[in-house]
Design an enzyme around this catalytic site. Structure first.
Site, PDB file in Angstrom:
ATOM      1  N   GLY A  61      -8.296   8.214  -6.073  1.00  0.00           N
ATOM      2  CA  GLY A  61      -7.870   6.926  -6.360  1.00  0.00           C
ATOM      3  C   GLY A  61      -8.563   6.112  -5.337  1.00  0.00           C
ATOM      4  N   GLN A  78      -9.818  -1.281  -0.221  1.00  0.00           N
ATOM      5  CA  GLN A  78     -10.728  -0.432   0.553  1.00  0.00           C
ATOM      6  C   GLN A  78     -12.211  -0.595   0.275  1.00  0.00           C
ATOM      7  OE1 GLN A  78      -8.217   3.167  -1.587  1.00  0.00           O
ATOM      8  NE2 GLN A  78      -8.829   4.042   0.552  1.00  0.00           N
ATOM      9  N   CYS A  83      -6.504  10.057   2.189  1.00  0.00           N
ATOM     10  CA  CYS A  83      -7.033   8.864   1.984  1.00  0.00           C
ATOM     11  C   CYS A  83      -8.616   8.544   2.362  1.00  0.00           C
ATOM     12  CB  CYS A  83      -6.224   7.518   2.753  1.00  0.00           C
ATOM     13  SG  CYS A  83      -6.379   6.042   2.390  1.00  0.00           S
ATOM     14  N   LEU A  84      -9.299   8.006   1.317  1.00  0.00           N
ATOM     15  CA  LEU A  84     -10.777   7.935   1.703  1.00  0.00           C
ATOM     16  C   LEU A  84     -10.922   6.935   2.961  1.00  0.00           C
ATOM     17  CD1 LEU A  84     -12.241   7.425  -1.952  1.00  0.00           C
ATOM     18  CD2 LEU A  84     -12.120   9.473  -0.514  1.00  0.00           C
ATOM     19  N   HIS A 111       0.561   5.656  -3.749  1.00  0.00           N
ATOM     20  CA  HIS A 111      -0.290   5.631  -2.594  1.00  0.00           C
ATOM     21  C   HIS A 111      -1.309   4.239  -2.703  1.00  0.00           C
ATOM     22  CE1 HIS A 111      -3.270   7.253   0.219  1.00  0.00           C
ATOM     23  NE2 HIS A 111      -4.087   6.417  -0.142  1.00  0.00           N
ATOM     24  N   GLU A 112      -1.793   4.029  -3.899  1.00  0.00           N
ATOM     25  CA  GLU A 112      -2.674   2.985  -4.126  1.00  0.00           C
ATOM     26  C   GLU A 112      -2.088   1.672  -4.205  1.00  0.00           C
ATOM     27  OE1 GLU A 112      -5.695   3.728  -3.934  1.00  0.00           O
ATOM     28  OE2 GLU A 112      -5.639   5.916  -4.073  1.00  0.00           O
ATOM     29  N   HIS A 161      -1.609   0.172  -0.861  1.00  0.00           N
ATOM     30  CA  HIS A 161      -2.856  -0.394  -0.175  1.00  0.00           C
ATOM     31  C   HIS A 161      -2.964  -1.868  -0.440  1.00  0.00           C
ATOM     32  CE1 HIS A 161      -5.370   2.754   1.486  1.00  0.00           C
ATOM     33  NE2 HIS A 161      -5.218   3.583   0.349  1.00  0.00           N
TER      34      HIS A 161
HETATM   35 NI    NI Z   1      -5.809   5.415   0.308  1.00  0.00          NI
END
Ligand code: NI
Length: 190
Positions: free
Chosen positions: A47, A52, A102-103, A144-145, A148
């Site tokens: 995701g 991000q 998480c990226l 999670h997304e 953000h």
């Molecule tokens: Ni993330």
């Protein structure tokens, strides 16, 4: 198409509340979505939310990879979904710890308490409405997304910090525990 630079934890864009997308079908939104999908795939993520990639808008892309899906009815592997101006409703009180990375926090993961079942809605890049129920990993990645978009990173949700660590170390420990369990079950020395 282009691979975008991913903001890492500490960058203020990850902490602000993102703005609604005025026109989900605008060409620049379509371009952003295409670039986000390419960036997510390049980084090997499940995701990616617009903040991000330094764009404070309420949209994200995600997918349910086969190795993460629980096989539950509302948690099946599939292609990439695009969700613009989403809403998320947490259903019931079944909350379970789920492993998350998480990226924007590369190389780490933790167990995060998440609702097992949710309902979410929004529109896709063609402006078509989306309304789904999700469970398991599917529900996990959407929660999670969505976080953000409100400036929330998963460590802010962690309740058991003994689970927070470097993926490499946690995998090493898990492999050693698995080997010990197999050895115990088969009666063989490890
Ligand atoms: Ni993330």
């Amino acid at each position: 198409m282009a691979i975008l630079k991913i903001a890492r934890m500490g960058h203020p864009v990850l902490l602000r509340r993102a703005e609604p997308v005025a026109d989900p079908t605008a060409p620049e939104v379509r371009r952003l979505v295409a670039d986000m999908i390419e960036t997510m795939e390049d980084a090997g993520g499940a995701g990616l939310a617009a903040p991000q990639v330094h764009v404070p808008l309420r949209l994200f892309v995600f997918r349910v990879p086969a190795h993460r899906a629980t096989g539950d009815l509302d948690d099946v592997p599939g292609g990439v979904s695009v969700l613009i101006n989403p809403t998320v409703e947490l259903l019931g009180d079944d909350v379970r710890p789920r492993w998350e990375g998480c990226l924007s926090i590369p190389g780490m993961r933790a167990a995060v308490p998440r609702h097992w079942r949710i309902r979410y809605a929004g529109v896709d890049a063609e402006g078509q409405p989306i309304a789904r129920e999700a469970t398991g990993f599917h529900a996990n990645v959407v929660q999670h997304e969505y976080d953000h978009l409100d400036g929330i990173l998963y460590p802010m949700r962690v309740t058991d910090f003994s689970t927070f660590g470097f993926t490499e170390e946690l995998d090493r420990v898990a492999q050693a525990q698995y080997a010990a369990k197999v050895a115990a079950e088969t009666g063989q020395g490890a």
